[in-house]
Write an enzyme that holds these catalytic residues in place. Sequence first.
Site, PDB file in Angstrom:
ATOM      1  N   ASN A  83      14.732  53.961 -28.315  1.00 27.76           N
ATOM      2  CA  ASN A  83      15.707  53.782 -29.372  1.00 27.76           C
ATOM      3  C   ASN A  83      16.983  54.561 -29.049  1.00 27.76           C
ATOM      4  O   ASN A  83      17.068  55.259 -28.044  1.00 27.76           O
ATOM      5  CB  ASN A  83      15.119  54.183 -30.724  1.00 27.76           C
ATOM      6  CG  ASN A  83      15.675  53.361 -31.868  1.00 27.76           C
ATOM      7  OD1 ASN A  83      16.859  53.057 -31.900  1.00 27.76           O
ATOM      8  ND2 ASN A  83      14.805  53.002 -32.802  1.00 27.76           N
ATOM      9  N   HIS A 113      16.686  76.710 -15.984  1.00 28.06           N
ATOM     10  CA  HIS A 113      17.474  77.696 -15.250  1.00 28.06           C
ATOM     11  C   HIS A 113      16.797  79.060 -15.283  1.00 28.06           C
ATOM     12  O   HIS A 113      16.033  79.360 -16.200  1.00 28.06           O
ATOM     13  CB  HIS A 113      18.866  77.817 -15.875  1.00 28.06           C
ATOM     14  CG  HIS A 113      19.557  76.514 -16.057  1.00 28.06           C
ATOM     15  ND1 HIS A 113      20.119  75.824 -15.014  1.00 28.06           N
ATOM     16  CD2 HIS A 113      19.755  75.748 -17.166  1.00 28.06           C
ATOM     17  CE1 HIS A 113      20.640  74.703 -15.465  1.00 28.06           C
ATOM     18  NE2 HIS A 113      20.427  74.627 -16.760  1.00 28.06           N
ATOM     19  N   GLY A 150      11.084  60.651 -33.517  1.00 31.46           N
ATOM     20  CA  GLY A 150      12.506  60.964 -33.485  1.00 31.46           C
ATOM     21  C   GLY A 150      12.807  62.442 -33.346  1.00 31.46           C
ATOM     22  O   GLY A 150      12.186  63.286 -33.985  1.00 31.46           O
ATOM     23  N   THR A 173       6.046  71.863 -25.255  1.00 28.74           N
ATOM     24  CA  THR A 173       6.181  72.851 -24.194  1.00 28.74           C
ATOM     25  C   THR A 173       4.979  72.868 -23.252  1.00 28.74           C
ATOM     26  O   THR A 173       5.054  73.470 -22.191  1.00 28.74           O
ATOM     27  CB  THR A 173       6.354  74.263 -24.787  1.00 28.74           C
ATOM     28  OG1 THR A 173       5.212  74.579 -25.576  1.00 28.74           O
ATOM     29  CG2 THR A 173       7.609  74.342 -25.646  1.00 28.74           C
ATOM     30  N   LYS A 174       3.871  72.230 -23.678  1.00 29.44           N
ATOM     31  CA  LYS A 174       2.638  72.219 -22.878  1.00 29.44           C
ATOM     32  C   LYS A 174       2.065  70.814 -22.859  1.00 29.44           C
ATOM     33  O   LYS A 174       2.356  69.993 -23.729  1.00 29.44           O
ATOM     34  CB  LYS A 174       1.617  73.192 -23.467  1.00 29.44           C
ATOM     35  CG  LYS A 174       2.067  74.627 -23.406  1.00 29.44           C
ATOM     36  CD  LYS A 174       1.012  75.578 -23.904  1.00 29.44           C
ATOM     37  CE  LYS A 174       1.571  76.989 -23.757  1.00 29.44           C
ATOM     38  NZ  LYS A 174       0.702  78.004 -24.230  1.00 29.44           N
ATOM     39  N   ARG A 188       1.587  71.120 -30.983  1.00 26.18           N
ATOM     40  CA  ARG A 188       0.159  71.388 -30.738  1.00 26.18           C
ATOM     41  C   ARG A 188      -0.661  70.223 -31.245  1.00 26.18           C
ATOM     42  O   ARG A 188      -0.250  69.498 -32.154  1.00 26.18           O
ATOM     43  CB  ARG A 188      -0.269  72.706 -31.388  1.00 26.18           C
ATOM     44  CG  ARG A 188      -0.160  72.699 -32.883  1.00 26.18           C
ATOM     45  CD  ARG A 188      -0.369  74.094 -33.470  1.00 26.18           C
ATOM     46  NE  ARG A 188      -0.346  74.061 -34.914  1.00 26.18           N
ATOM     47  CZ  ARG A 188       0.734  73.918 -35.663  1.00 26.18           C
ATOM     48  NH1 ARG A 188       1.908  73.780 -35.092  1.00 26.18           N
ATOM     49  NH2 ARG A 188       0.661  73.903 -36.971  1.00 26.18           N
TER      50      ARG A 188
END
Length: 194
Positions: A83, A113, A150, A173-174, A188
């Site tokens: 989308n 970074h 979204g 993040t995992k 999670r």
Amino acid sequence: MTEREKMLAGELYDCGDKELLLQWHLAKDLVRQYNLCDSNDSEKKIQLLQQLLGGFGENLWITPPFYVDYGENIYFGENCEVNMNCTFLDDNTIKIGDYALIAPNVQIYTAFHPTSAKERFGEKKEDGTFAFCKTQTAPVIIGDHVWIGGGAIIMPGVTIGDNVVIGAGSVVTKDIPSNKVAYGNPCRVIRDNS
């Protein structure tokens, strides 16, 4: 090893490398053309995506605007829908399986970074300027039959299994295993997705 090879290997590399900047500018020009296409000009959109992306299967639908870094490191399976207003920073590979549904404002990052400013930018040059910041990368893999809600953000190095739903606004993040519903910041697993 070229800077592009370092980039794809996940090593620190120079974003200001001439070869990388050439591809970056080409991708920006192709994306601009894509984003300005008439909404019903499917043929032109497909032609531009063939020049921009690394590869894709049948029935890819990307609603403009759409943003990438290089484009050539993005691969879609079949029957995928993206989308509007999505950003894919494909400094490394982004692989998306079949029947993916990606909602508006989703961001997929493969670049990151060093946390140390000195490592990111190095020392100022004698003329007072500094080099592009140093960057590293990790690929993002998204399985088949995945729905990303979204505003979700997928971080570098994440793998999302098959038949997964990622809730809106999540920061992933995992890795998320197959057949799960997951959401939150950080994202999670909440329950099975049967």
